[in-house]
Design a protein around this motif. Structure first.
Motif, PDB file in Angstrom:
ATOM      1  N   SER A   1       0.915  -1.178   0.100  1.00 37.58           N
ATOM      2  CA  SER A   1       0.111  -0.125  -0.053  1.00 37.58           C
ATOM      3  C   SER A   1       0.927   1.083  -0.066  1.00 37.58           C
ATOM      4  O   SER A   1       0.547   2.331  -0.784  1.00 37.58           O
ATOM      5  CB  SER A   1      -1.036   0.027   1.191  1.00 37.58           C
ATOM      6  OG  SER A   1      -0.168   0.003   2.355  1.00 37.58           O
ATOM      7  N   ARG A   2       1.892   1.281   0.717  1.00 32.13           N
ATOM      8  CA  ARG A   2       2.975   2.358   0.758  1.00 32.13           C
ATOM      9  C   ARG A   2       3.777   2.510  -0.633  1.00 32.13           C
ATOM     10  O   ARG A   2       3.723   3.817  -1.176  1.00 32.13           O
ATOM     11  CB  ARG A   2       4.102   2.120   1.923  1.00 32.13           C
ATOM     12  CG  ARG A   2       4.958   3.489   1.798  1.00 32.13           C
ATOM     13  CD  ARG A   2       6.029   3.397   2.913  1.00 32.13           C
ATOM     14  NE  ARG A   2       6.570   1.987   3.000  1.00 32.13           N
ATOM     15  CZ  ARG A   2       7.342   1.760   3.841  1.00 32.13           C
ATOM     16  NH1 ARG A   2       7.827   2.445   4.907  1.00 32.13           N
ATOM     17  NH2 ARG A   2       7.711   0.377   4.171  1.00 32.13           N
ATOM     18  N   ASN A   3       3.828   1.273  -1.233  1.00 30.72           N
ATOM     19  CA  ASN A   3       4.279   1.426  -2.627  1.00 30.72           C
ATOM     20  C   ASN A   3       3.449   2.075  -3.522  1.00 30.72           C
ATOM     21  O   ASN A   3       3.874   2.937  -4.449  1.00 30.72           O
ATOM     22  CB  ASN A   3       4.966   0.197  -2.965  1.00 30.72           C
ATOM     23  CG  ASN A   3       5.864  -0.521  -2.232  1.00 30.72           C
ATOM     24  OD1 ASN A   3       6.674   0.349  -1.397  1.00 30.72           O
ATOM     25  ND2 ASN A   3       6.287  -1.828  -2.181  1.00 30.72           N
ATOM     26  N   LEU A   4       2.346   1.733  -3.381  1.00 30.43           N
ATOM     27  CA  LEU A   4       1.146   2.381  -4.319  1.00 30.43           C
ATOM     28  C   LEU A   4       0.999   3.565  -4.131  1.00 30.43           C
ATOM     29  O   LEU A   4       0.857   4.653  -5.256  1.00 30.43           O
ATOM     30  CB  LEU A   4      -0.216   1.520  -3.893  1.00 30.43           C
ATOM     31  CG  LEU A   4      -1.347   2.007  -5.175  1.00 30.43           C
ATOM     32  CD1 LEU A   4      -1.156   1.602  -6.548  1.00 30.43           C
ATOM     33  CD2 LEU A   4      -2.421   1.343  -4.629  1.00 30.43           C
ATOM     34  N   LEU A   5       1.132   3.981  -2.868  1.00 30.25           N
ATOM     35  CA  LEU A   5       0.967   5.633  -2.663  1.00 30.25           C
ATOM     36  C   LEU A   5       2.120   6.345  -3.072  1.00 30.25           C
ATOM     37  O   LEU A   5       1.933   7.464  -3.725  1.00 30.25           O
ATOM     38  CB  LEU A   5       0.962   5.762  -1.007  1.00 30.25           C
ATOM     39  CG  LEU A   5       0.743   7.297  -0.653  1.00 30.25           C
ATOM     40  CD1 LEU A   5      -0.427   8.014  -1.127  1.00 30.25           C
ATOM     41  CD2 LEU A   5       0.964   7.246   1.001  1.00 30.25           C
ATOM     42  N   VAL A   6       3.328   5.822  -2.899  1.00 31.72           N
ATOM     43  CA  VAL A   6       4.436   6.449  -3.331  1.00 31.72           C
ATOM     44  C   VAL A   6       4.396   6.429  -5.052  1.00 31.72           C
ATOM     45  O   VAL A   6       4.843   7.462  -5.510  1.00 31.72           O
ATOM     46  CB  VAL A   6       5.845   5.819  -2.633  1.00 31.72           C
ATOM     47  CG1 VAL A   6       6.891   6.213  -3.486  1.00 31.72           C
ATOM     48  CG2 VAL A   6       5.968   5.984  -1.457  1.00 31.72           C
ATOM     49  N   GLY A   7       4.133   5.487  -5.531  1.00 31.06           N
ATOM     50  CA  GLY A   7       4.039   5.179  -6.919  1.00 31.06           C
ATOM     51  C   GLY A   7       2.816   6.471  -7.594  1.00 31.06           C
ATOM     52  O   GLY A   7       3.392   7.367  -8.604  1.00 31.06           O
ATOM     53  N   CYS A   8       1.812   6.560  -7.048  1.00 34.40           N
ATOM     54  CA  CYS A   8       0.977   7.708  -7.411  1.00 34.40           C
ATOM     55  C   CYS A   8       1.458   8.839  -6.984  1.00 34.40           C
ATOM     56  O   CYS A   8       1.128   9.967  -7.828  1.00 34.40           O
ATOM     57  CB  CYS A   8      -0.256   7.505  -6.536  1.00 34.40           C
ATOM     58  SG  CYS A   8      -1.286   5.912  -6.957  1.00 34.40           S
ATOM     59  N   MET A   9       2.242   9.371  -6.155  1.00 27.78           N
ATOM     60  CA  MET A   9       2.764  10.472  -5.886  1.00 27.78           C
ATOM     61  C   MET A   9       3.806  10.882  -6.740  1.00 27.78           C
ATOM     62  O   MET A   9       3.898  12.028  -7.135  1.00 27.78           O
ATOM     63  CB  MET A   9       3.446  10.560  -4.281  1.00 27.78           C
ATOM     64  CG  MET A   9       2.204  10.550  -3.263  1.00 27.78           C
ATOM     65  SD  MET A   9       1.230  12.012  -3.259  1.00 27.78           S
ATOM     66  CE  MET A   9       2.227  13.224  -3.061  1.00 27.78           C
TER      67      MET A   9
END
Length: 174
Positions: free
Chosen positions: A106-114
């Motif tokens: 979930s953090r990886n997805l958030l960082v990728g979106c950011m």
């Protein structure tokens, strides 16, 4: 840095085709030009964003206790990681970083979106800054003088009535 340069090269190749397509739909004129200053601004901005996110990641790794990394647990969750350190590629720092990345999708997805959104924002800001400072005529022309042209052709059988409605439009020109 290599991905940034590859992206800039790809966008330089794709911009004329995409820009022409958008210009045709919007009624604008478009002439693609590659500019070294725009490239340098983009590279500097993206390098800054990359360094910011790398610094944030390193800061969280520094907070990790070495014994917790060796045991494969996190003090926050007390959860074992997916793979033991001796089976991870690279040195201990690389292994710990990979375990942290694997432990939090979930953090990886958030960082990728950011990262994606920041890349869009920085690219838009670089283009806007370039057009406002280096080529202000481009910005002024886009905002004020160029307007799309519309061609209206009445359907067969409705020629007289449709033409009267078209001529009633205030900005109608023949």
């Amino acid at each position: 840095m290599g991905a940034t340069l590859a992206g800039l090269a790809l966008s330089t190749l794709a911009t004329p085709a995409i820009g022409s397509l958008i210009a045709l739909q919007a009624g604008f004129t478009f002439h693609a030009q590659a500019d070294a200053r725009a490239w340098l601004i983009t590279i500097a901005a993206l390098a800054g964003v990359t360094l910011l996110f790398a610094w944030i990641g390193v800061r969280s790794l520094r907070a990790l206790q070495p014994i917790e990394a060796i045991r494969g647990i996190s003090a926050r969750s007390q959860r074992h990681t997916v793979r033991p350190l001796n089976r991870m590629p690279g040195n201990a720092r690389t292994a710990i970083s990979l375990q942290q990345a694997a432990a939090s999708p979930s953090r990886n997805l958030l960082v990728g979106c950011m990262v994606f959104l920041m890349t869009l924002i920085v690219s838009f800001a670089a283009v806007l800054t370039y057009n406002a400072t280096v080529k202000p005529d481009n910005l002024y022309n886009m905002l004020s003088t160029e307007t799309p042209q519309v061609v209206a052709t009445p359907a067969q059988g409705e020629t007289t009535e449709a033409m009267q409605r078209i001529r009633a439009i205030p900005s109608y020109r023949t």
